[in-house]
Scaffold this active site. Structure first.
Site, PDB file in Angstrom:
ATOM      1  N   ASP A 136      14.691  70.702  48.970  1.00  0.00           N
ATOM      2  CA  ASP A 136      15.930  70.876  49.748  1.00  0.00           C
ATOM      3  C   ASP A 136      16.909  71.881  49.130  1.00  0.00           C
ATOM      4  O   ASP A 136      17.793  72.375  49.812  1.00  0.00           O
ATOM      5  CB  ASP A 136      16.653  69.534  49.910  1.00  0.00           C
ATOM      6  CG  ASP A 136      15.769  68.484  50.560  1.00  0.00           C
ATOM      7  OD1 ASP A 136      14.778  68.859  51.204  1.00  0.00           O
ATOM      8  OD2 ASP A 136      16.071  67.288  50.405  1.00  0.00           O
ATOM      9  N   ARG A 180      16.756  67.710  54.560  1.00  0.00           N
ATOM     10  CA  ARG A 180      17.728  66.600  54.637  1.00  0.00           C
ATOM     11  C   ARG A 180      19.077  67.118  55.118  1.00  0.00           C
ATOM     12  O   ARG A 180      19.138  67.744  56.158  1.00  0.00           O
ATOM     13  CB  ARG A 180      17.836  65.916  53.266  1.00  0.00           C
ATOM     14  CG  ARG A 180      18.317  64.480  53.344  1.00  0.00           C
ATOM     15  CD  ARG A 180      18.455  63.896  51.959  1.00  0.00           C
ATOM     16  NE  ARG A 180      17.168  63.580  51.372  1.00  0.00           N
ATOM     17  CZ  ARG A 180      16.490  62.451  51.594  1.00  0.00           C
ATOM     18  NH1 ARG A 180      16.991  61.548  52.374  1.00  0.00           N
ATOM     19  NH2 ARG A 180      15.339  62.232  51.025  1.00  0.00           N
ATOM     20  N   HIS A 270       6.661  67.260  57.168  1.00  0.00           N
ATOM     21  CA  HIS A 270       6.139  67.145  55.792  1.00  0.00           C
ATOM     22  C   HIS A 270       5.165  68.252  55.398  1.00  0.00           C
ATOM     23  O   HIS A 270       4.843  68.397  54.212  1.00  0.00           O
ATOM     24  CB  HIS A 270       5.466  65.783  55.600  1.00  0.00           C
ATOM     25  CG  HIS A 270       6.455  64.657  55.544  1.00  0.00           C
ATOM     26  ND1 HIS A 270       7.037  64.133  56.672  1.00  0.00           N
ATOM     27  CD2 HIS A 270       6.993  63.985  54.497  1.00  0.00           C
ATOM     28  CE1 HIS A 270       7.875  63.172  56.324  1.00  0.00           C
ATOM     29  NE2 HIS A 270       7.870  63.065  55.014  1.00  0.00           N
ATOM     30  N   ARG A 273       6.304  70.270  52.552  1.00  0.00           N
ATOM     31  CA  ARG A 273       6.429  69.692  51.205  1.00  0.00           C
ATOM     32  C   ARG A 273       5.118  69.751  50.409  1.00  0.00           C
ATOM     33  O   ARG A 273       5.120  69.516  49.198  1.00  0.00           O
ATOM     34  CB  ARG A 273       6.913  68.255  51.330  1.00  0.00           C
ATOM     35  CG  ARG A 273       7.891  67.886  50.243  1.00  0.00           C
ATOM     36  CD  ARG A 273       8.674  66.655  50.564  1.00  0.00           C
ATOM     37  NE  ARG A 273       7.882  65.447  50.495  1.00  0.00           N
ATOM     38  CZ  ARG A 273       8.350  64.247  50.849  1.00  0.00           C
ATOM     39  NH1 ARG A 273       9.593  64.137  51.300  1.00  0.00           N
ATOM     40  NH2 ARG A 273       7.605  63.177  50.761  1.00  0.00           N
TER      41      ARG A 273
HETATM   42  O1  F6P Z   1      14.214  65.392  49.907  1.00  0.00           O
HETATM   43  C1  F6P Z   1      13.005  65.943  50.278  1.00  0.00           C
HETATM   44  C2  F6P Z   1      12.685  65.596  51.709  1.00  0.00           C
HETATM   45  O2  F6P Z   1      11.438  66.160  52.032  1.00  0.00           O
HETATM   46  C3  F6P Z   1      13.745  65.979  52.744  1.00  0.00           C
HETATM   47  O3  F6P Z   1      13.693  67.333  53.102  1.00  0.00           O
HETATM   48  C4  F6P Z   1      13.442  65.050  53.868  1.00  0.00           C
HETATM   49  O4  F6P Z   1      14.584  64.792  54.646  1.00  0.00           O
HETATM   50  C5  F6P Z   1      12.979  63.797  53.164  1.00  0.00           C
HETATM   51  O5  F6P Z   1      12.569  64.194  51.857  1.00  0.00           O
HETATM   52  C6  F6P Z   1      11.850  63.087  53.837  1.00  0.00           C
HETATM   53  O6  F6P Z   1      11.585  61.920  53.138  1.00  0.00           O
HETATM   54  P1  F6P Z   1      10.326  60.984  53.415  1.00  0.00           P
HETATM   55  O7  F6P Z   1       9.136  61.674  52.849  1.00  0.00           O
HETATM   56  O8  F6P Z   1      10.667  59.730  52.729  1.00  0.00           O
HETATM   57  O9  F6P Z   1      10.208  60.871  54.908  1.00  0.00           O
END
Ligand code: F6P
Length: 361
Positions: A136, A180, A270, A273
Site C-alpha cells: 500500500d 486499502r 489480490h 499482492r
Molecule cells: O494491506 C495490504 C492489502 O493488500 C490492502 O491493499 C488490502 O486492502 C488488504 O491488504 C486486503 O487484505 P486481505 O488479504 O485480508 O483481504
C-alpha cells in the site's frame, strides 16, 4: 547477541522472503542464530517457530535450505497473519514472555504490525526493529516499503494487457487496484500505465463528482477527431463506491452524447499482492535487513528502518539510502498520511492535480 527472532505480519508483500534470507545471512555472518516465528504474532502466541539458521560442519552458522532458496518467491515462507489477540494488553504480555529467550526481534510488516512492535518495546522493553513491508505504501518516514515496486509492475502489466483488448474494441476501462485507504498505487500506476485519470480517496470527491470525472474522461477520450482507441481510468480500492456502480452511472450519463460507448470494470484484487519480487524490492529488502540486524546488534530498539536518505532526518546507517526512525514518529506520520494532514499527501495531491490535464490528453 546470540539469538534473534524474526516474523512477517499483516498482508504479505513480495520481497518479504528476500528480507528473511538477507537478515538470516547477515546475522549468521555475525554468529547470531535466527529463529522464524510462524504466521506473525499468532505464531508467537502459539509457540510456533523454527530455526532459519543451522550449524555447519565447521561449527559456523548458515541459512537453512528453505531460506536460501526462497528469496525470489512472493508471499512469506513463515506465513503471515493479522493477530486480533495482539490488540489486547494480555496478548502482548503473553507475546513478550515468549520473546524472553531471544535477544531481539525483527518485525517485517505494515501499520498494524509495527504498532504491535512499538507496544512490545514500550510496554515490555522488548528490543525490536521494524522493516516496512506493505504494497500500500502507506507508512510514514519511508519513501517505499517492501512490495510496492512489484505491485506496481504487476498493475502496469495488467493495464497494458487490458489496453490491448480495450483498443481492439474501442472501449473504456476502469481498473481498481488495492491499497486499502492509500491511493498511492492508483496514482503511480495511472502515470506509469498511461491512464487517462486516477480516482483516489485522498481527493475527497463524492460519488457524483467521481461519476462526473469518469464520464468527462471517457467523453473527451473518444471525441471524434482524436483517434483515441481506449480510455483507461485507475480507481483506488479506498474509493468507497464499487466500480460497477461508477461505470453504470457514467454509462447512463453518456447514453445521449456518446451512444454505444462501452465502459468495462476490472478489479485486480489480490493478484497485485502475489508474484516474484522485482529487482528493486529485492534490493530494498536486502538493504533493510542489513540495517535492521546491525541496529539490533548496536542495541537500538523501537525503531523502523526506512528507504530515506539521511538528509531528511532519521538516524544514519552505513547505507546512504537507509535511515532509522523511532516507531513513534513513523506511526504518527502514518496517521497523518491517512488523515491527509501529512505534507507528503499534500505534495502527492498537488502533483496529481498538475498531471490531470496531461493524463487526459
Ligand atoms: O494491506 C495490504 C492489502 O493488500 C490492502 O491493499 C488490502 O486492502 C488488504 O491488504 C486486503 O487484505 P486481505 O488479504 O485480508 O483481504
Amino acid at each position: 547477541m546470540k539469538r534473534i527472532a524474526i516474523l512477517t505480519s499483516g498482508g504479505d508483500a513480495p520481497g518479504m522472503n528476500t528480507a528473511l534470507r538477507a537478515a538470516t545471512l547477515v546475522a549468521a555472518d555475525r554468529g547470531i542464530q535466527v529463529v522464524g516465528i510462524e504466521r506473525g504474532y499468532e505464531g508467537l502466541l502459539e509457540g510456533k517457530d523454527r530455526p532459519l539458521t543451522r550449524r555447519t560442519a565447521a561449527g559456523g552458522l548458515a541459512p537453512t535450505f528453505e531460506v536460501d532458496t526462497s528469496a525470489s518467491l512472493g508471499g512469506s515462507i513463515l506465513g503471515s497473519a493479522r493477530c486480533k489477540a495482539f490488540y489486547e494488553a494480555e496478548g502482548r504480555a503473553h507475546g513478550a514472555k515468549a520473546l524472553e529467550r531471544f535477544d531481539g526481534l525483527i518485525v517485517i510488516g505494515g501499520n498494524g504490525s509495527l504498532t504491535g512492535a512499538q507496544a512490545l518495546a514500550d510496554e515490555h522493553g522488548v528490543r525490536v526493529i521494524g522493516i516496512p513491508a506493505s504494497i500500500d505504501n502507506d507508512l510514514g518516514c519511508t519513501a517505499s516499503a517492501i512490495g510496492v515496486d512489484t505491485a506496481l509492475n504487476t498493475i502496469v502489466e495488467a493495464c497494458d494487457r487490458i489496453s490491448d483488448t480495450a483498443r481492439a474494441h474501442r472501449r473504456a476501462f476502469v481498473v481498481e487496484v488495492m491499497g486499502r485507504e492509500s491511493g498511492y498505487l492508483c496514482m503511480a500506476a495511472a502515470v506509469a500505465a498511461g491512464g487517462d485519470a486516477a480516482l483516489f480517496r485522498e481527493d475527497g470527491r463524492d460519488e457524483d463528482a467521481l461519476v462526473e470525472v469518469l464520464a468527462a474522461t471517457v467523453a473527451r477520450g473518444f471525441e471524434a477527431d482524436r483517434g483515441k482507441q481506449r480510455v483507461l481510468v485507475l480507481k483506488a480500492e479506498g474509493v468507497d463506491v464499487p466500480c460497477t456502480r461508477l461505470v453504470r452511472r457514467a454509462q447512463e450519463r453518456l447514453e445521449k452524447t456518446l451512444p454505444g460507448v462501452e465502459i468495462r470494470a476490472t478489479v485486480l484484487g489480490h493478484l497485485v499482492r502475489g508474484g516474484s519480487p522485482s529487482f528493486l524490492d529485492r534490493m530494498i529488502a536486502s538493504r533493510f535487513a542489513l540495517a535492521a540486524v546491525t541496529a539490533l546488534e548496536a542495541g537500538a530498539t523501537n525503531e523502523m528502518v526506512a528507504w530515506q536518505a539521511p538528509l531528511s532526518g532519521g538516524i544514519a546507517t552505513v547505507d546512504r539510502s537507509v535511515t532509522r526512525w523511532p516507531l513513534g514518529q513513523v506511526l504518527a506520520e502514518t496517521k497523518a498520511l491517512l488523515d491527509g494532514t501529512s505534507p507528503v499527501i499534500k505534495a502527492r495531491l498537488a502533483l496529481m492535480k498538475a498531471a490531470a490535464g496531461v493524463l487526459a490528453l
